[in-house]
Every structure is written in structure tokens, then in C-alpha cells.
Design an enzyme around this catalytic site. Sequence first.
Site, PDB file in Angstrom:
ATOM      1  CB  CYS A  89      -1.002  -0.057   1.213  1.00  0.00           C
ATOM      2  SG  CYS A  89      -1.596   1.466   1.835  1.00  0.00           S
ATOM      3  CG  HIS A  90       1.392   5.526  -2.195  1.00  0.00           C
ATOM      4  ND1 HIS A  90       1.241   5.670  -3.230  1.00  0.00           N
ATOM      5  CD2 HIS A  90       2.896   5.971  -1.733  1.00  0.00           C
ATOM      6  CE1 HIS A  90       2.423   6.385  -3.806  1.00  0.00           C
ATOM      7  NE2 HIS A  90       3.190   6.408  -2.833  1.00  0.00           N
ATOM      8  CB  THR A  91       0.439   3.814   4.223  1.00  0.00           C
ATOM      9  OG1 THR A  91      -0.909   4.316   3.762  1.00  0.00           O
ATOM     10  CG2 THR A  91       0.629   4.431   5.688  1.00  0.00           C
ATOM     11  CG  HIS A 111      -0.325  -1.542   6.092  1.00  0.00           C
ATOM     12  ND1 HIS A 111       0.904  -0.944   5.465  1.00  0.00           N
ATOM     13  CD2 HIS A 111      -1.458  -0.990   6.023  1.00  0.00           C
ATOM     14  CE1 HIS A 111       0.200  -0.165   4.739  1.00  0.00           C
ATOM     15  NE2 HIS A 111      -1.271  -0.081   4.737  1.00  0.00           N
ATOM     16  CD  GLU A 112      -3.743  -3.410   0.949  1.00  0.00           C
ATOM     17  OE1 GLU A 112      -3.921  -2.275   1.000  1.00  0.00           O
ATOM     18  OE2 GLU A 112      -3.782  -3.868  -0.106  1.00  0.00           O
ATOM     19  CB  CYS A 141      -8.979  -2.397  23.000  1.00  0.00           C
ATOM     20  SG  CYS A 141     -10.117  -1.113  23.480  1.00  0.00           S
ATOM     21  CB  CYS A 144     -11.024   2.195  24.784  1.00  0.00           C
ATOM     22  SG  CYS A 144     -11.334   2.330  22.935  1.00  0.00           S
ATOM     23  CB  CYS A 147     -13.854  -0.100  21.315  1.00  0.00           C
ATOM     24  SG  CYS A 147     -12.181  -0.183  20.568  1.00  0.00           S
ATOM     25  CB  CYS A 155      -9.089   1.524  19.269  1.00  0.00           C
ATOM     26  SG  CYS A 155      -8.420   0.476  20.802  1.00  0.00           S
ATOM     27  NE  ARG A 159      -6.883   6.840  18.768  1.00  0.00           N
ATOM     28  CZ  ARG A 159      -7.010   8.134  18.935  1.00  0.00           C
ATOM     29  NH1 ARG A 159      -6.866   9.333  18.770  1.00  0.00           N
ATOM     30  NH2 ARG A 159      -8.358   7.945  19.797  1.00  0.00           N
ATOM     31  CB  CYS A 219      -4.774  -1.515   4.446  1.00  0.00           C
ATOM     32  SG  CYS A 219      -4.423   0.238   4.317  1.00  0.00           S
ATOM     33  NE  ARG A 414      -3.164  -1.777  -2.024  1.00  0.00           N
ATOM     34  CZ  ARG A 414      -2.992  -0.785  -2.035  1.00  0.00           C
ATOM     35  NH1 ARG A 414      -2.710  -0.111  -3.038  1.00  0.00           N
ATOM     36  NH2 ARG A 414      -3.595   0.050  -0.959  1.00  0.00           N
TER      37      ARG A 414
HETATM   38  P1  NAD Z   1      -1.439   5.252  -5.081  1.00  0.00           P
HETATM   39  O1  NAD Z   1      -0.155   5.803  -5.079  1.00  0.00           O
HETATM   40  O2  NAD Z   1      -1.965   4.141  -5.681  1.00  0.00           O
HETATM   41  O3  NAD Z   1      -2.673   6.505  -5.585  1.00  0.00           O
HETATM   42  C1  NAD Z   1      -2.420   7.830  -5.388  1.00  0.00           C
HETATM   43  C2  NAD Z   1      -2.927   8.283  -6.578  1.00  0.00           C
HETATM   44  O4  NAD Z   1      -2.961   9.688  -6.179  1.00  0.00           O
HETATM   45  C3  NAD Z   1      -1.974   8.145  -7.694  1.00  0.00           C
HETATM   46  O5  NAD Z   1      -2.454   7.765  -8.865  1.00  0.00           O
HETATM   47  C4  NAD Z   1      -1.418   9.739  -7.852  1.00  0.00           C
HETATM   48  O6  NAD Z   1      -1.152   9.999  -9.390  1.00  0.00           O
HETATM   49  C5  NAD Z   1      -2.342  10.436  -7.421  1.00  0.00           C
HETATM   50  N1  NAD Z   1      -2.227  11.934  -7.102  1.00  0.00           N
HETATM   51  C6  NAD Z   1      -1.106  12.172  -6.188  1.00  0.00           C
HETATM   52  N2  NAD Z   1      -1.215  13.783  -6.111  1.00  0.00           N
HETATM   53  C7  NAD Z   1      -2.161  14.148  -6.710  1.00  0.00           C
HETATM   54  C8  NAD Z   1      -2.824  15.409  -6.904  1.00  0.00           C
HETATM   55  N3  NAD Z   1      -2.193  16.422  -6.228  1.00  0.00           N
HETATM   56  N4  NAD Z   1      -3.935  15.416  -7.577  1.00  0.00           N
HETATM   57  C9  NAD Z   1      -4.586  14.553  -8.053  1.00  0.00           C
HETATM   58  N5  NAD Z   1      -3.851  13.271  -8.179  1.00  0.00           N
HETATM   59  C10 NAD Z   1      -3.018  12.805  -7.390  1.00  0.00           C
HETATM   60  O7  NAD Z   1      -1.915   5.019  -3.445  1.00  0.00           O
HETATM   61  P2  NAD Z   1      -3.088   4.343  -2.832  1.00  0.00           P
HETATM   62  O8  NAD Z   1      -2.378   2.999  -2.045  1.00  0.00           O
HETATM   63  O9  NAD Z   1      -4.103   4.354  -3.461  1.00  0.00           O
HETATM   64  O10 NAD Z   1      -3.305   5.237  -1.312  1.00  0.00           O
HETATM   65  C11 NAD Z   1      -3.786   6.543  -1.385  1.00  0.00           C
HETATM   66  C12 NAD Z   1      -3.654   7.373  -0.064  1.00  0.00           C
HETATM   67  O11 NAD Z   1      -4.450   6.826   0.743  1.00  0.00           O
HETATM   68  C13 NAD Z   1      -2.226   7.410   0.232  1.00  0.00           C
HETATM   69  O12 NAD Z   1      -2.121   8.606   0.912  1.00  0.00           O
HETATM   70  C14 NAD Z   1      -2.289   6.408   1.740  1.00  0.00           C
HETATM   71  O13 NAD Z   1      -1.333   6.416   2.328  1.00  0.00           O
HETATM   72  C15 NAD Z   1      -3.572   6.685   2.041  1.00  0.00           C
HETATM   73  N6  NAD Z   1      -4.170   5.634   2.860  1.00  0.00           N
HETATM   74  C16 NAD Z   1      -4.782   6.160   3.832  1.00  0.00           C
HETATM   75  C17 NAD Z   1      -5.632   5.260   4.725  1.00  0.00           C
HETATM   76  C18 NAD Z   1      -6.580   5.825   5.971  1.00  0.00           C
HETATM   77  O14 NAD Z   1      -6.989   5.094   6.690  1.00  0.00           O
HETATM   78  N7  NAD Z   1      -6.899   6.902   6.005  1.00  0.00           N
HETATM   79  C19 NAD Z   1      -5.370   3.905   4.617  1.00  0.00           C
HETATM   80  C20 NAD Z   1      -4.906   3.389   3.454  1.00  0.00           C
HETATM   81  C21 NAD Z   1      -4.202   4.322   2.698  1.00  0.00           C
HETATM   82 ZN    ZN Z   2     -10.442   0.481  21.850  1.00  0.00          ZN
END
Ligand code: NAD
Ligand code: ZN
Length: 421
Positions: A89-91, A111-112, A141, A144, A147, A155, A159, A219, A414
Site C-alpha cells: 500500500c502507498h502508506t 500492513h495489508e 480493543c 475503550c 470502541c 481505539c 489506534r 487496508c 495492488r
Molecule cells: P496510490 O499511489 O496507488 O494512488 C494515489 C494516486 O493519487 C496516484 O494515482 C497519484 O497519481 C494521485 N495523485 C497524487 N497527487 C495528486 C494530486 N495532487 N492530484 C490528483 N491526484 C494526485 O496510493 P493508494 O495506495 O491508493 O493510497 C492513497 C492514499 O491513501 C495514500 O496517501 C495512502 O497513504 C492513504 N491511505 C490512507 C488510509 C487511511 O486509513 N486514511 C489507509 C490506506 C491508505
Molecule cells: Zn479500543
Amino acid sequence: MSLSSPRRATNTATHHPLLLTSRRRNHLFIAQERSQGVWTTMSSTVGKVIRCKAAVAWEAGKPLVIEEVEVAPPQAMEVRVKIAVTALCHTDVYFWEAKGQTPVFPRIFGHEAAGIVESVGEGVTELKPGDHVLPVFTGECKECRHCKSEESNMCDLLRINTDRGVMLNDGKSRFSINGKPIYHFVGTSTFSEYSVIHVGCLAKINPAAPMDKVCILSCGVSTGLGATLNVAKPPKGSTVAIFGLGAVGLSAAEGARIAGASRIIGVDLNPKRFDEAKKFGVTEFVNPKDHHKPVQEVLAEMTDGGVDRSIECTGSVNAMISAFECVHDGWGVAVLVGVPNKDDAFKTHPMNFLNEKTLKGTFFGNYKPRTDLPNVVEMYMRKELELEKFITHEVCLSEINKAFDYMLKGESLRCIIRMDR
Ligand code: NAD
Ligand code: ZN
């Protein structure tokens, strides 16, 4: 520490034979017995340190190195899981690059994933060896205030904490190489054949669910889907803008389609994403690079004043601001999902709020991992949700760096990583 340090060069050179023996030794020895209608599963590794392969990030931004790591047995409220399939994942990439994030190294990312419980620590009653599970970066959990609240999945105990590289129980890592600790990542560290995870960060799922598909629900896909269905809640017939058409954004689009949105506008800087996005119900496309004016103004013109809902899935703070400012006054709701850089600041004119635009954010699509995730898996099993179209690439653990290349080049949605090959 440099990647070519003599110590690690030696480690790598001695890998092969060691790995073969350790793999044989660690092969999950499962004997199942049926007694009074209950299956019991015994593993030969219970209570012992497991030596297995893991992809270790020694330094920010440097290729991961496949190492033999020692994985300690689970302590109280912990579970040791044999990871079957993991995905990137991108994270993971953000924290591996550590450009705007706190660097914690050496670390095992990931994490995925989906896996099978190998053994459980003291106090774990909900899971037993042999159960199929999805690890989740943010836990539940069940005790809390969060939860117990229907509204929250934040959580208090479990968290997400991206700076912590150790287990809660004793503040130590369960991974080591020659006695040196290797740090955990968001409590999951799934780029390892075995990982130790808090029971509250594991969702028990239907054992009939194919792990090489449902791993992506752990994720990205659940996050995007929940961001739309649980947080943005677009009314039927509404117009929804999705910023970022990676797996998270396309899952948000899938949520908009399921909710009955009539227009789904995809916004991305990478035009390669547009063709793929058509498969996910995205009806129109905007590339901010094709316009001289801010993208929020382009969207307002396309939609007679603004979209009804917008979901930001990029991680870019500029996209977050545009996603908020492009919603219609009076009723528009924007939901932020992307993970920003450490020093980012969100700047908008307060008048936007007075004009009744709403800004929200979500972790994990507001799903409670243990309570809700098994039901998302069931949505896939009932064919209400298609996962196959998200999985564009597949590699084995030894080729994990390829998964990073695919994501960095914007080629993959993915890439799944099979641990058993
Ligand atoms: P990814 O890199 O596959 O997709 C991101 C897309 O955003 C890309 O296609 C990229 O070209 C585009 N992009 C980047 N900057 C841009 C802009 N300024 N304008 C328009 N498009 C733009 O990533 P992903 O795996 O799909 O994850 C997306 C985001 O979600 C990441 O920041 C990731 O960390 C986050 N995320 C958050 C959570 C959460 O719980 N909040 C969970 C998982 C992932
Ligand atoms: Zn909790």
C-alpha cells in the site's frame, strides 16, 4: 548503516542454505483433530522462536533485503500469524521513503495481508491456531470509549501509531537478527513469513475466503469503500469527485457506484490511471495539469457550483485543499483519506465553512476492524464487491522490491506478494 556493509554482505551470503533448513524446520505442522465437533489445531512451533524470511528495510529509501529473522513467541494478548499473502500500500512506501515522516529503522514494513494463526499468547480467547485473519493497522480493543461508541473506530489502546516500532506489552520488538531488534510497523509488519500482532489488530474471517484476494481488504480497499459508504454517504443520484485513482480512490469510486451516485468524477495527475478507472464506474476525468485554473474551479464549473461529495485519496495536501473547496456550498461534504507529510498544513478560507461546506477525515473508512471487516469479506463472498480488478501485479517475497517499483512508477493498483513461493 550502508547496504553494502560487510556484516550484511556476510549475512546475505550465508542465507541460502540456512533458509532452506529453517523453512523445513518452520513448516507449519498442522495436525487437526475433531473432537465433539470442534477442530483443534496444533503447531510444532508453539512457544518457540521461529526463524523465517522477512524483507527488512535497513535504511530509508534503500531496497529491502531478504533476511533470516527470529520471531519470538506471542506474549499476553498477542498472536503469531503465518502470513500467506501481503500487498503493498502507498502508506508502506511513504514510511519507507521517510521523507516527511519519522524514520524508524531497521524495520519490517507491510500492513495489508491475510494469514493463519500459528499460536496465541496468554489471555487470547477469540482466536485459535488455524483461524484465518486479516491484520489491520488500527485496532479495536472493544473496551475503550471509542470502541464502545458506534461513531468511532479510533481505539484508545490500538489506534495507528506510525512512530512506534515495538509491542505494547513490554515495549520491545518480537523480531530480531543476531539479537539486534528489528522494529515493527503499525503493529502488523506483514513483510515477514511470521509476524506477532496484538489480538485487537486481527479480524477473524471466513476461512473459505481466498486469501490472495481478501488480503487487500485489510487496508486499501476497505479504507476507500468505507470513506464513501460510512463517511461521505453520497445520496442516490449525487455527484462525487474522487481525488487520486490508486486502489484507495478506486475503492471509494466503487463505494460511490454502490451508493447509486450518478456522476463519479476522477481527478488524477497520472493520465494512465484514467483507462483503468473506467472499470470502476468513474464516468468523467480531470487532470489538474490540463488546466490553468485551480482544479476546484474546474470541478465547480462542471457541476453547477460544486460536487455533492468529494473523497481525497492522494496524500497531497494541495489535493486535500482542492477536494474541500470543490464541494457545493450548503451541503457538500469532503472526506480526507490520504496520509499527509509530517509538516503539511491545511490552509483554506474560514468562509468556506460558514458557507456550509463540511470537511471530514477517516482512518480505515471508519470500519471497526474486528467487528466490521468480516462483513466486508462477506460482501466479496456474496459478489457485491469485486476485488480481482484491483490486483494488477503479483510477485514472491524475494522479488518484493519490484512491488515498490510498480507503485513508484504508478503502474500498479495492488501488487500482491505471495509468501509461500
Ligand atoms: P496510490 O499511489 O496507488 O494512488 C494515489 C494516486 O493519487 C496516484 O494515482 C497519484 O497519481 C494521485 N495523485 C497524487 N497527487 C495528486 C494530486 N495532487 N492530484 C490528483 N491526484 C494526485 O496510493 P493508494 O495506495 O491508493 O493510497 C492513497 C492514499 O491513501 C495514500 O496517501 C495512502 O497513504 C492513504 N491511505 C490512507 C488510509 C487511511 O486509513 N486514511 C489507509 C490506506 C491508505
Ligand atoms: Zn479500543
